[in-house]
Scaffold this active site. Structure first.
Site, PDB file in Angstrom:
ATOM      1  N   PRO A 203       8.143   1.242  -5.632  1.00 34.78           N
ATOM      2  CA  PRO A 203       6.792   0.572  -4.838  1.00 34.78           C
ATOM      3  C   PRO A 203       5.708   1.412  -5.553  1.00 34.78           C
ATOM      4  O   PRO A 203       6.037   2.648  -5.478  1.00 34.78           O
ATOM      5  CB  PRO A 203       7.101   0.547  -3.411  1.00 34.78           C
ATOM      6  N   ASN A 204       4.672   0.570  -5.887  1.00 30.55           N
ATOM      7  CA  ASN A 204       3.403   1.220  -6.189  1.00 30.55           C
ATOM      8  C   ASN A 204       3.322   1.620  -7.659  1.00 30.55           C
ATOM      9  O   ASN A 204       2.240   2.111  -8.213  1.00 30.55           O
ATOM     10  CB  ASN A 204       2.815   2.129  -5.284  1.00 30.55           C
TER      11      ASN A 204
ATOM     12  N   ARG B  47      -3.693   3.708 -10.129  1.00 31.18           N
ATOM     13  CA  ARG B  47      -3.315   4.393  -8.992  1.00 31.18           C
ATOM     14  C   ARG B  47      -3.800   5.729  -8.819  1.00 31.18           C
ATOM     15  O   ARG B  47      -3.105   6.822  -9.555  1.00 31.18           O
ATOM     16  CB  ARG B  47      -2.368   4.038  -8.432  1.00 31.18           C
TER      17      ARG B  47
ATOM     18  N   TYR C 234      -1.259  10.838 -10.873  1.00 31.71           N
ATOM     19  CA  TYR C 234      -0.387  10.049 -11.456  1.00 31.71           C
ATOM     20  C   TYR C 234      -0.784   9.873 -12.811  1.00 31.71           C
ATOM     21  O   TYR C 234       0.098   9.479 -13.917  1.00 31.71           O
ATOM     22  CB  TYR C 234       0.035   8.803 -10.963  1.00 31.71           C
TER      23      TYR C 234
ATOM     24  N   ASN D  55      12.671   6.459 -10.423  1.00 32.40           N
ATOM     25  CA  ASN D  55      11.496   7.087  -9.778  1.00 32.40           C
ATOM     26  C   ASN D  55      11.251   5.916  -8.673  1.00 32.40           C
ATOM     27  O   ASN D  55      10.793   4.762  -8.793  1.00 32.40           O
ATOM     28  CB  ASN D  55      10.190   7.170 -10.419  1.00 32.40           C
TER      29      ASN D  55
ATOM     30  N   ALA E  83       7.856   5.998  -2.782  1.00 35.18           N
ATOM     31  CA  ALA E  83       8.098   6.487  -1.428  1.00 35.18           C
ATOM     32  C   ALA E  83       9.329   6.109  -0.898  1.00 35.18           C
ATOM     33  O   ALA E  83       9.895   6.680   0.030  1.00 35.18           O
ATOM     34  CB  ALA E  83       6.879   5.685  -0.733  1.00 35.18           C
TER      35      ALA E  83
ATOM     36  N   GLU F 239      16.800  11.685 -11.258  1.00 29.51           N
ATOM     37  CA  GLU F 239      15.752  11.083 -10.474  1.00 29.51           C
ATOM     38  C   GLU F 239      14.391  11.848 -11.065  1.00 29.51           C
ATOM     39  O   GLU F 239      14.309  12.775 -11.577  1.00 29.51           O
ATOM     40  CB  GLU F 239      15.781  11.834  -9.035  1.00 29.51           C
TER      41      GLU F 239
ATOM     42  N   HIS G 229      10.052  11.997 -10.987  1.00 25.36           N
ATOM     43  CA  HIS G 229       8.775  11.750 -10.114  1.00 25.36           C
ATOM     44  C   HIS G 229       7.569  12.413 -11.176  1.00 25.36           C
ATOM     45  O   HIS G 229       7.939  13.264 -11.799  1.00 25.36           O
ATOM     46  CB  HIS G 229       8.715  12.771  -8.741  1.00 25.36           C
TER      47      HIS G 229
ATOM     48  N   ARG H 150       3.447  18.901  -2.709  1.00 24.02           N
ATOM     49  CA  ARG H 150       2.543  18.062  -1.996  1.00 24.02           C
ATOM     50  C   ARG H 150       2.958  17.980  -0.324  1.00 24.02           C
ATOM     51  O   ARG H 150       3.460  18.954  -0.043  1.00 24.02           O
ATOM     52  CB  ARG H 150       2.704  16.637  -2.770  1.00 24.02           C
TER      53      ARG H 150
HETATM   54  C1  DQA Z   1       6.401   9.727  -6.699  1.00 22.48           C
HETATM   55  C2  DQA Z   1       6.124  10.380  -5.515  1.00 22.48           C
HETATM   56  C3  DQA Z   1       6.353   9.831  -3.895  1.00 22.48           C
HETATM   57  O1  DQA Z   1       6.009  10.736  -3.201  1.00 22.48           O
HETATM   58  C4  DQA Z   1       5.281   8.788  -4.119  1.00 22.48           C
HETATM   59  O2  DQA Z   1       5.341   7.993  -2.905  1.00 22.48           O
HETATM   60  C5  DQA Z   1       5.122   8.040  -5.444  1.00 22.48           C
HETATM   61  C6  DQA Z   1       5.328   8.616  -6.716  1.00 22.48           C
HETATM   62  C7  DQA Z   1       5.837  10.214  -8.021  1.00 22.48           C
HETATM   63  O3  DQA Z   1       6.329   9.674  -8.965  1.00 22.48           O
HETATM   64  O4  DQA Z   1       5.377  11.541  -8.127  1.00 22.48           O
HETATM   65  O5  DQA Z   1       4.876   6.689  -5.200  1.00 22.48           O
HETATM   66  O6  DQA Z   1       7.687   9.230  -6.909  1.00 22.48           O
END
Ligand code: DQA
Length: 150
Positions: free
Chosen positions: A12-13, A20, A25, A76, A79, A100, A102, A109
Protein backbone atom coordinates in the site's frame (compact mmCIF):
# COMPACT_ATOMS: atom_id res chain seq x y z
CA UNK A 1 15.09 -22.46 -20.86
CA UNK A 2 13.41 -19.21 -19.76
CA UNK A 3 15.09 -17.23 -17.00
CA UNK A 4 13.65 -17.87 -13.52
CA UNK A 5 11.18 -15.14 -12.57
CA UNK A 6 11.26 -13.24 -9.29
CA UNK A 7 8.02 -11.67 -8.11
CA UNK A 8 8.55 -8.13 -6.78
CA UNK A 9 5.60 -7.00 -4.69
CA UNK A 10 4.99 -3.48 -3.47
CA UNK A 11 2.24 -2.90 -0.96
CA UNK A 12 0.00 0.00 0.00
CA UNK A 13 0.92 3.57 -0.91
CA UNK A 14 4.03 2.54 -2.82
CA UNK A 15 2.20 3.49 -6.03
CA UNK A 16 2.70 7.04 -4.69
CA UNK A 17 6.49 6.82 -4.78
CA UNK A 18 8.02 10.04 -6.07
CA UNK A 19 5.09 12.08 -4.75
CA UNK A 20 4.69 10.66 -1.26
CA UNK A 21 6.84 12.15 1.53
CA UNK A 22 9.86 12.60 -0.79
CA UNK A 23 12.10 13.54 2.14
CA UNK A 24 11.66 9.97 3.40
CA UNK A 25 11.01 7.94 0.27
CA UNK A 26 12.83 9.94 -2.44
CA UNK A 27 11.81 11.33 -5.82
CA UNK A 28 12.01 8.12 -7.87
CA UNK A 29 8.67 6.73 -9.03
CA UNK A 30 7.58 3.11 -8.84
CA UNK A 31 7.66 2.93 -12.65
CA UNK A 32 11.33 4.01 -12.49
CA UNK A 33 12.04 1.31 -9.89
CA UNK A 34 10.38 -1.32 -12.04
CA UNK A 35 12.47 -0.26 -15.06
CA UNK A 36 15.64 -0.38 -12.97
CA UNK A 37 14.74 -3.91 -11.87
CA UNK A 38 13.97 -5.12 -15.38
CA UNK A 39 17.36 -3.76 -16.56
CA UNK A 40 19.19 -5.29 -13.59
CA UNK A 41 17.49 -8.68 -13.99
CA UNK A 42 18.76 -9.49 -17.49
CA UNK A 43 22.49 -9.72 -16.74
CA UNK A 44 21.66 -11.66 -13.56
CA UNK A 45 19.86 -14.31 -15.61
CA UNK A 46 16.51 -13.48 -14.02
CA UNK A 47 13.19 -12.01 -15.09
CA UNK A 48 11.09 -9.82 -12.82
CA UNK A 49 7.35 -9.72 -12.40
CA UNK A 50 6.62 -6.42 -10.62
CA UNK A 51 3.22 -5.83 -9.05
CA UNK A 52 1.74 -3.28 -6.64
CA UNK A 53 -1.47 -3.37 -4.68
CA UNK A 54 -3.10 -1.36 -1.95
CA UNK A 55 -5.15 -4.44 -1.01
CA UNK A 56 -3.89 -6.99 1.47
CA UNK A 57 -5.90 -9.87 -0.05
CA UNK A 58 -4.52 -9.23 -3.52
CA UNK A 59 -0.96 -9.41 -2.20
CA UNK A 60 -1.88 -12.66 -0.41
CA UNK A 61 -3.31 -14.15 -3.62
CA UNK A 62 -0.24 -13.20 -5.64
CA UNK A 63 2.07 -14.87 -3.09
CA UNK A 64 -0.02 -18.03 -3.27
CA UNK A 65 0.13 -18.01 -7.08
CA UNK A 66 3.90 -17.42 -7.08
CA UNK A 67 4.44 -20.82 -5.48
CA UNK A 68 3.85 -22.58 -8.79
CA UNK A 69 5.46 -20.14 -11.18
CA UNK A 70 8.16 -18.00 -9.56
CA UNK A 71 11.63 -18.57 -8.12
CA UNK A 72 11.58 -16.02 -5.29
CA UNK A 73 9.81 -13.09 -3.70
CA UNK A 74 11.05 -9.56 -3.07
CA UNK A 75 8.51 -7.67 -1.01
CA UNK A 76 8.13 -4.16 0.27
CA UNK A 77 4.83 -4.64 2.06
CA UNK A 78 4.60 -1.01 3.18
CA UNK A 79 2.50 -0.70 6.32
CA UNK A 80 1.31 -4.33 5.99
CA UNK A 81 4.85 -5.23 7.08
CA UNK A 82 3.87 -4.21 10.57
CA UNK A 83 0.32 -5.60 10.65
CA UNK A 84 -0.28 -8.51 8.30
CA UNK A 85 -0.13 -12.01 9.65
CA UNK A 86 -2.09 -13.03 6.53
CA UNK A 87 0.70 -11.88 4.24
CA UNK A 88 3.29 -13.68 6.35
CA UNK A 89 1.25 -16.89 6.18
CA UNK A 90 0.94 -16.53 2.41
CA UNK A 91 4.71 -16.12 2.02
CA UNK A 92 5.29 -19.15 4.24
CA UNK A 93 2.82 -21.15 2.14
CA UNK A 94 4.58 -20.09 -1.06
CA UNK A 95 7.75 -21.87 0.10
CA UNK A 96 9.90 -19.44 -1.86
CA UNK A 97 12.89 -17.42 -0.68
CA UNK A 98 11.89 -13.95 0.49
CA UNK A 99 13.92 -10.77 0.61
CA UNK A 100 12.18 -7.95 2.47
CA UNK A 101 12.89 -4.40 1.30
CA UNK A 102 12.14 -1.00 2.81
CA UNK A 103 13.19 2.29 1.31
CA UNK A 104 13.54 3.94 4.70
CA UNK A 105 15.41 2.67 7.74
CA UNK A 106 12.37 1.45 9.66
CA UNK A 107 14.49 1.10 12.83
CA UNK A 108 15.33 4.81 12.82
CA UNK A 109 11.64 5.76 12.68
CA UNK A 110 8.57 5.45 14.92
CA UNK A 111 8.57 2.41 17.21
CA UNK A 112 5.45 0.98 15.49
CA UNK A 113 7.63 0.47 12.39
CA UNK A 114 10.26 -1.55 14.25
CA UNK A 115 8.34 -4.82 14.18
CA UNK A 116 7.99 -6.75 10.94
CA UNK A 117 5.87 -9.87 10.54
CA UNK A 118 7.96 -10.77 7.49
CA UNK A 119 11.53 -10.47 8.81
CA UNK A 120 11.55 -13.79 10.73
CA UNK A 121 10.72 -15.70 7.54
CA UNK A 122 12.98 -13.66 5.22
CA UNK A 123 16.31 -14.85 3.85
CA UNK A 124 17.39 -11.25 4.30
CA UNK A 125 16.18 -7.72 4.91
CA UNK A 126 17.39 -4.53 3.22
CA UNK A 127 16.23 -1.20 4.61
CA UNK A 128 17.32 2.41 4.57
CA UNK A 129 19.08 2.36 1.19
CA UNK A 130 16.26 3.87 -0.86
CA UNK A 131 15.43 2.48 -4.29
CA UNK A 132 18.91 0.94 -4.54
CA UNK A 133 17.68 -1.58 -1.98
CA UNK A 134 15.48 -3.25 -4.60
CA UNK A 135 18.44 -3.77 -6.95
CA UNK A 136 20.59 -5.11 -4.10
CA UNK A 137 17.76 -7.47 -3.20
CA UNK A 138 17.62 -8.72 -6.78
CA UNK A 139 21.38 -9.32 -6.82
CA UNK A 140 21.12 -11.29 -3.59
CA UNK A 141 18.13 -13.21 -4.93
CA UNK A 142 20.12 -14.22 -8.01
CA UNK A 143 22.65 -15.94 -5.73
CA UNK A 144 19.91 -17.63 -3.73
CA UNK A 145 18.10 -18.87 -6.84
CA UNK A 146 21.38 -20.15 -8.33
CA UNK A 147 22.12 -22.04 -5.12
CA UNK A 148 18.61 -23.57 -5.17
CA UNK A 149 18.84 -24.90 -8.73
CA UNK A 150 22.49 -26.02 -8.47
C1 DQA B 1 8.16 1.31 4.03
C2 DQA B 1 8.19 1.54 5.56
C3 DQA B 1 6.81 1.31 6.15
O1 DQA B 1 6.85 1.52 7.55
C4 DQA B 1 5.80 2.26 5.54
O2 DQA B 1 4.52 1.98 6.05
C5 DQA B 1 5.81 2.22 4.06
C6 DQA B 1 7.08 2.15 3.36
C7 DQA B 1 9.50 1.69 3.37
O3 DQA B 1 9.69 1.30 2.21
O4 DQA B 1 10.33 2.36 3.99
O5 DQA B 1 4.77 2.33 3.41
O6 DQA B 1 7.92 -0.05 3.80
Amino acid sequence: MADPTVMVLNGPNLNMLGKREPAIYGATTLADVERMLADAAKPLGLAVDCRQSNHEGELVTWCQQARETHAGLIINAGAYTHTSLALRDAVTAAELPLIEVHLSNIYARESFRHHSYLSPIAAGVICGLGVQGYVLALQAMAEIVKAHVA
